[in-house]
Design a protein around this motif. Sequence first.
Motif, PDB file in Angstrom:
ATOM      1  N   LEU A  87      11.142   4.530   1.417  1.00 24.48           N
ATOM      2  CA  LEU A  87      10.021   4.493   2.390  1.00 24.48           C
ATOM      3  C   LEU A  87       9.998   5.481   3.845  1.00 24.48           C
ATOM      4  O   LEU A  87       8.666   5.959   3.844  1.00 24.48           O
ATOM      5  CB  LEU A  87       9.690   3.362   3.360  1.00 24.48           C
ATOM      6  CG  LEU A  87       8.673   1.670   2.652  1.00 24.48           C
ATOM      7  CD1 LEU A  87       8.866   0.886   3.528  1.00 24.48           C
ATOM      8  CD2 LEU A  87       7.536   2.433   2.436  1.00 24.48           C
ATOM      9  N   ARG A  88      10.289   6.134   3.742  1.00 28.01           N
ATOM     10  CA  ARG A  88      12.296   6.724   5.326  1.00 28.01           C
ATOM     11  C   ARG A  88      11.042   8.808   3.873  1.00 28.01           C
ATOM     12  O   ARG A  88      10.494   9.165   4.487  1.00 28.01           O
ATOM     13  CB  ARG A  88      13.006   6.503   5.685  1.00 28.01           C
ATOM     14  CG  ARG A  88      12.215   4.944   6.457  1.00 28.01           C
ATOM     15  CD  ARG A  88      13.805   5.239   7.819  1.00 28.01           C
ATOM     16  NE  ARG A  88      13.207   4.594   8.842  1.00 28.01           N
ATOM     17  CZ  ARG A  88      13.660   2.882   8.506  1.00 28.01           C
ATOM     18  NH1 ARG A  88      15.208   3.094   8.043  1.00 28.01           N
ATOM     19  NH2 ARG A  88      13.135   2.653   9.217  1.00 28.01           N
ATOM     20  N   ARG A  89      11.953   8.396   3.009  1.00 29.79           N
ATOM     21  CA  ARG A  89      11.804   9.422   1.994  1.00 29.79           C
ATOM     22  C   ARG A  89      11.176   9.939   2.145  1.00 29.79           C
ATOM     23  O   ARG A  89      10.398  11.314   1.582  1.00 29.79           O
ATOM     24  CB  ARG A  89      12.890   9.327   1.175  1.00 29.79           C
ATOM     25  CG  ARG A  89      12.891  10.433   0.074  1.00 29.79           C
ATOM     26  CD  ARG A  89      13.471  11.560   0.546  1.00 29.79           C
ATOM     27  NE  ARG A  89      13.799  13.242  -0.085  1.00 29.79           N
ATOM     28  CZ  ARG A  89      12.772  13.464   0.411  1.00 29.79           C
ATOM     29  NH1 ARG A  89      11.821  13.710   1.061  1.00 29.79           N
ATOM     30  NH2 ARG A  89      13.427  14.969  -0.241  1.00 29.79           N
ATOM     31  N   PHE A  90       9.349   9.026   1.915  1.00 29.86           N
ATOM     32  CA  PHE A  90       8.047   9.286   1.388  1.00 29.86           C
ATOM     33  C   PHE A  90       7.308   9.811   3.186  1.00 29.86           C
ATOM     34  O   PHE A  90       6.301   9.530   2.730  1.00 29.86           O
ATOM     35  CB  PHE A  90       7.462   8.424   0.581  1.00 29.86           C
ATOM     36  CG  PHE A  90       7.573   8.975  -0.695  1.00 29.86           C
ATOM     37  CD1 PHE A  90       8.362   8.469  -1.228  1.00 29.86           C
ATOM     38  CD2 PHE A  90       7.078   9.583  -1.388  1.00 29.86           C
ATOM     39  CE1 PHE A  90       9.778   9.128  -2.391  1.00 29.86           C
ATOM     40  CE2 PHE A  90       7.178  10.156  -2.950  1.00 29.86           C
ATOM     41  CZ  PHE A  90       8.867   9.531  -3.300  1.00 29.86           C
ATOM     42  N   GLY A  91       8.391   9.547   4.520  1.00 30.21           N
ATOM     43  CA  GLY A  91       7.241  10.129   5.664  1.00 30.21           C
ATOM     44  C   GLY A  91       7.753   8.734   6.013  1.00 30.21           C
ATOM     45  O   GLY A  91       6.132   9.113   7.024  1.00 30.21           O
ATOM     46  N   TYR A  92       7.016   7.854   6.084  1.00 30.24           N
ATOM     47  CA  TYR A  92       6.988   6.614   6.739  1.00 30.24           C
ATOM     48  C   TYR A  92       7.562   6.002   7.507  1.00 30.24           C
ATOM     49  O   TYR A  92       8.884   6.864   8.062  1.00 30.24           O
ATOM     50  CB  TYR A  92       6.753   5.038   5.502  1.00 30.24           C
ATOM     51  CG  TYR A  92       5.265   5.253   4.964  1.00 30.24           C
ATOM     52  CD1 TYR A  92       4.500   5.186   4.907  1.00 30.24           C
ATOM     53  CD2 TYR A  92       5.599   6.381   3.993  1.00 30.24           C
ATOM     54  CE1 TYR A  92       2.830   5.173   4.414  1.00 30.24           C
ATOM     55  CE2 TYR A  92       4.705   5.985   2.767  1.00 30.24           C
ATOM     56  CZ  TYR A  92       3.810   5.361   2.900  1.00 30.24           C
ATOM     57  OH  TYR A  92       2.131   5.306   1.804  1.00 30.24           O
ATOM     58  N   ASP A  93       6.825   5.962   9.046  1.00 27.04           N
ATOM     59  CA  ASP A  93       7.695   5.409  10.375  1.00 27.04           C
ATOM     60  C   ASP A  93       8.198   4.250   9.678  1.00 27.04           C
ATOM     61  O   ASP A  93       7.837   3.036   9.016  1.00 27.04           O
ATOM     62  CB  ASP A  93       6.714   5.989  11.313  1.00 27.04           C
ATOM     63  CG  ASP A  93       5.482   4.871  11.611  1.00 27.04           C
ATOM     64  OD1 ASP A  93       5.411   4.047  10.823  1.00 27.04           O
ATOM     65  OD2 ASP A  93       5.217   5.651  12.630  1.00 27.04           O
ATOM     66  N   TYR A 146       6.034  14.109   9.933  1.00 22.40           N
ATOM     67  CA  TYR A 146       6.065  14.690   8.239  1.00 22.40           C
ATOM     68  C   TYR A 146       4.750  15.235   7.639  1.00 22.40           C
ATOM     69  O   TYR A 146       4.243  16.733   6.962  1.00 22.40           O
ATOM     70  CB  TYR A 146       6.562  13.515   7.759  1.00 22.40           C
ATOM     71  CG  TYR A 146       5.927  13.298   6.320  1.00 22.40           C
ATOM     72  CD1 TYR A 146       6.989  13.477   4.982  1.00 22.40           C
ATOM     73  CD2 TYR A 146       4.917  12.792   5.331  1.00 22.40           C
ATOM     74  CE1 TYR A 146       6.721  13.627   3.147  1.00 22.40           C
ATOM     75  CE2 TYR A 146       4.245  12.669   4.450  1.00 22.40           C
ATOM     76  CZ  TYR A 146       5.579  13.649   3.391  1.00 22.40           C
ATOM     77  OH  TYR A 146       4.798  13.489   1.857  1.00 22.40           O
ATOM     78  N   LEU A 147       3.898  14.990   8.046  1.00 21.08           N
ATOM     79  CA  LEU A 147       2.510  15.464   8.378  1.00 21.08           C
ATOM     80  C   LEU A 147       2.107  16.878   9.306  1.00 21.08           C
ATOM     81  O   LEU A 147       1.825  17.504   8.737  1.00 21.08           O
ATOM     82  CB  LEU A 147       1.097  14.552   8.671  1.00 21.08           C
ATOM     83  CG  LEU A 147       1.144  12.661   7.977  1.00 21.08           C
ATOM     84  CD1 LEU A 147      -0.416  11.988   8.562  1.00 21.08           C
ATOM     85  CD2 LEU A 147       1.105  13.717   6.623  1.00 21.08           C
ATOM     86  N   LYS A 181       0.972  -1.414   0.292  1.00 18.36           N
ATOM     87  CA  LYS A 181       0.170   0.247  -0.042  1.00 18.36           C
ATOM     88  C   LYS A 181       0.378   1.444   0.032  1.00 18.36           C
ATOM     89  O   LYS A 181       0.286   2.113  -0.641  1.00 18.36           O
ATOM     90  CB  LYS A 181      -0.890  -0.019   1.546  1.00 18.36           C
ATOM     91  CG  LYS A 181      -1.885   0.569   1.160  1.00 18.36           C
ATOM     92  CD  LYS A 181      -2.657   1.045   2.573  1.00 18.36           C
ATOM     93  CE  LYS A 181      -3.789   1.829   3.433  1.00 18.36           C
ATOM     94  NZ  LYS A 181      -3.945   2.249   4.326  1.00 18.36           N
ATOM     95  N   ALA A 182       1.793   1.474   1.125  1.00 18.45           N
ATOM     96  CA  ALA A 182       2.651   2.303   1.005  1.00 18.45           C
ATOM     97  C   ALA A 182       3.311   2.992  -0.230  1.00 18.45           C
ATOM     98  O   ALA A 182       3.677   3.715  -0.802  1.00 18.45           O
ATOM     99  CB  ALA A 182       3.717   2.737   1.566  1.00 18.45           C
ATOM    100  N   LEU A 183       4.207   1.722  -1.305  1.00 12.35           N
ATOM    101  CA  LEU A 183       4.652   1.889  -1.739  1.00 12.35           C
ATOM    102  C   LEU A 183       4.187   1.891  -3.236  1.00 12.35           C
ATOM    103  O   LEU A 183       4.594   2.868  -4.063  1.00 12.35           O
ATOM    104  CB  LEU A 183       5.014   0.593  -2.409  1.00 12.35           C
ATOM    105  CG  LEU A 183       6.508   0.226  -1.645  1.00 12.35           C
ATOM    106  CD1 LEU A 183       7.163  -1.397  -2.096  1.00 12.35           C
ATOM    107  CD2 LEU A 183       7.683   0.664  -1.640  1.00 12.35           C
TER     108      LEU A 183
END
Length: 619
Positions: free
Chosen positions: A271-277, A286-287, A187-189
């Motif tokens: 994933l981290r670059r796009f804000g995921y923990d 991030y948000l 989902k994240a990707l």
Amino acid sequence: MRKDVRILLVGEPKVGKTSLIMSLVSEEFPEVVPYRVEEITIPADVTPERVPTHIVDYSEAEQTDEQLFQEISKANVICIVYAVNNKTSIEKVTSHWIPLITENTDKDSRVPLILVGNKSDLVEHSSMETILPIMNQYSDIETCVECSAKNLKNISELFYYAQKAVLHPTGPLYCPEKKDMKPLCVKALTRIFKVSDLDNDGILNDNELNFFQRVCFNSPLEPQALEDVKNVVRKNLIDGVQHNGLTLKGFLFLHTLFIQRGRHETTWTVLRRFGYDDDLELNQDYLFPPLKIPPDCTTELNHNAYLFLQSVFDKHDKDRDCALSPDELRDLFDVFPYMPWGPDVNNTVCTNDQGWITYQGYLSQWTLTTYLDVQRCLEYLGYLGYSIIAEQESQAAGITATRAKKIDLQKKQTQRNVFRCNVFGDMSSGKSGFLQAFLGRNLMRQKMIKEEHRSYYAISTTYVYGQEKYLLLHEVFPDFDYLTDADMACDIVCLVYDVSNPYSFEYCANVFKQYFMDSKTPCMMIAAKSDLPEVKQMYACSPLEFCRRHKMPPPQSFTCNTAAEPNREIYTKLTTMAMYPHIIQEDLTSSTFWLRASVGATVFAVLGFAVYRLLLKTR
Ligand code: GDP
Ligand code: MG
């Protein structure tokens, strides 16, 4: 990512725990070792992942069970050490150590385990055959490694794996039983793919791939490397590459491959670059980046954020009709965890003949969210990947806090682009009609609005001396008991009465006297439903007289019961008054203004002239 990593070594006595730690530190095998070494800290710059790392030894001879349990609960990763030449020490891994660790760790926070087979110098055969079934049985075991403290074999690797297990855990990404990525990771990707697919054609072309590479890894991909990547995908998947670009399927396949090859740090970097923990949720930093809004200031989107939002609109307006169809809108918000805009938005902003949100309406709604709830706006920008795609420090870079209104009033000028007008009036005096007319809807069109889809806001643009400004209308619930300070905070007030209802003016007079008579906020009286026969208002004085006494412009006739779109002149007038409240105040005291203003139609011309004159004076 974590600030530091804590590695704990456990296992039966004499398997070589202390020797392993000392071998790592001194790069030679210590012939004599104590039962236990003190905790050591390896500074960030000498570890492969550049994170300070603490290594903690354990000795049954020197420590109590209580101390052991404490260390287990503090550890980020635990290495269970056995000696490859000692069967009992292997058996104890499952019979003693794993259950003990499970009991002493928090169920929600997974602690990765690493199985370490020491003293590999003493045997010919590998212990892997015995170890693999254990690995398959316990999903917490991240990896296993055979090493020798004596030969210094795999020592730094062991600690590197331990560090990596904490910093880039495979657990959230991959399911070893199914040999596939986990749903949350997919989902994240998928979201990352959609955000990076700048033209929204379902394919990452070379440009998009290069951009992606640059924002994630800070370096462009060599042309040959780009081809190699595509060839790997081509070889393994029929539809992974299309029109010489990577499809979503190809993109997901590539990441599965990274993970399977033990290069899951690549996927984590993305994933981290796009804000995921670590739980694959978008993280709060991030948000919701810190954003300070001083009191008396309002929030607006800056030019850069508007440009970004424009590009997002363009990429989803596939038929180029300058409006978002329900499908297009759904696609736009596909990168959100929920649908942010309900049907009420269609009644808050301009729509086209089909009732679809237009380009202008879309930007208006963003402007409204930014003004009313800036935290929500930051969150939404985060879902769209604003900071990444627009290459900004954080979502907060898209927001401007305006100068304090008090200073604007002192300096008699403003840089603001959004002005708020609160609309007061008794039940069914025509407030909603006044809001909807601003969106170009006449009475007939308004009748089509379902009650559950109605909105208490309307926002659109007007032009004031050639500058485009947003005017935000807010319909205030008429019950006095419900009025709050927030209802009073605005740039201009509209007081609406129904010319055909003799009891409707009194409410306006009361609101004015109670809340606005002594305030600096300019007020405008609206004589609504002017297409109906006017009746005498049941009040001590006429509305016109009331306005004159209180130095307000005369009541403005208004109707939305028109064949075509209702007249917009009043909204420009309101915006002008909101922008230049001091001019209104000054001119209202001059009798010439009053004389001309009462003619009605010339109000705007006079206002314009007054402002023009003032601008000349200040130059
Ligand atoms: P601990 O109780 O688990 O900390 O084990 P120690 O580090 O005290 O080691 C126990 C014994 O095993 C010592 O005599 C070490 O010299 C020996 N030892 C430790 N590692 C190795 C190894 O890789 N190879 C061999 N041959 N002996 C080792
Ligand atoms: Mg020891």
